[in-house]
Design an enzyme around this catalytic site. Structure first.
Site, short mmCIF file in Angstrom:
data_model
loop_
_atom_site.label_atom_id
_atom_site.label_comp_id
_atom_site.label_asym_id
_atom_site.label_seq_id
_atom_site.Cartn_x
_atom_site.Cartn_y
_atom_site.Cartn_z
N GLU A 58 94.82 34.14 -91.74
CA GLU A 58 95.24 35.53 -91.20
C GLU A 58 96.39 35.44 -90.27
O GLU A 58 96.65 34.38 -89.64
CB GLU A 58 94.34 36.52 -90.75
CG GLU A 58 93.23 36.88 -91.70
CD GLU A 58 92.13 37.98 -91.12
OE1 GLU A 58 91.26 38.21 -91.78
OE2 GLU A 58 92.00 37.90 -89.73
N GLU A 113 92.10 32.20 -102.47
CA GLU A 113 92.45 31.83 -103.82
C GLU A 113 93.95 31.12 -103.86
O GLU A 113 94.18 30.33 -104.60
CB GLU A 113 92.36 33.05 -104.80
CG GLU A 113 91.04 33.45 -104.78
CD GLU A 113 90.75 34.62 -103.58
OE1 GLU A 113 91.37 34.78 -102.51
OE2 GLU A 113 90.26 35.72 -104.18
N CYS A 134 96.23 37.75 -105.95
CA CYS A 134 95.64 36.49 -106.25
C CYS A 134 95.57 36.60 -107.84
O CYS A 134 95.48 35.55 -108.55
CB CYS A 134 94.68 36.26 -105.53
SG CYS A 134 94.79 36.08 -103.82
#
Length: 127
Positions: free
Chosen positions: A44, A55, A89
């Site tokens: 983050e 991912e 993703c």
């Protein structure tokens, strides 16, 4: 590698997650067609837009090491929440799964479930 084994590798990758804002740690384990496994975790950032999902981290690690053919990816979180890939993703994964056959393994309703990428993203952008 069984889906349970791959999922356990993804679960272990949650330990490396950097999630001070959401406290939602995610790990991924990407299995190549050659049997190599690349892991990733979410990272983050205070700007949120700079955040990277587990991912995509795994995919980018694999691609930067020369792998471009994947058979499965497992996604795990540090909570009991269902954890399927986000839309971005899914689109990145579709870049390396032209026919949508990539298998996505995640916990849904407390059980390990498998989905094809095509099930999760039926109308992806393509080249």
């Amino acid at each position: 590698m069984t889906k349970e084994e791959l999922y356990n590798v993804a679960l272990e990758a949650t330990n490396f997650s950097y999630a001070p804002y959401s406290n939602f740690k995610v790990g991924a384990a990407l299995l190549t067609s050659c049997g190599e496994v690349y892991t990733g975790c979410n990272v983050e950032n205070a700007s949120y837009g700079g955040t990277m999902c587990a991912e995509r981290t795994a995919v980018f690690k694999a691609v930067s090491n020369g792998s471009r053919e994947f058979s499965k990816i497992a996604i795990a979180s540090s909570t009991e929440c269902d954890c399927t890939p986000c839309g971005l993703c899914r689109q990145v994964l579709s870049e390396f799964s032209a026919d949508g056959s990539l298998i996505v393994i995640c916990k849904v309703d407390g059980k390990l479930r498998e989905f094809t990428l095509k099930e999760l993203l039926p109308c992806s952008f393509t080249f």
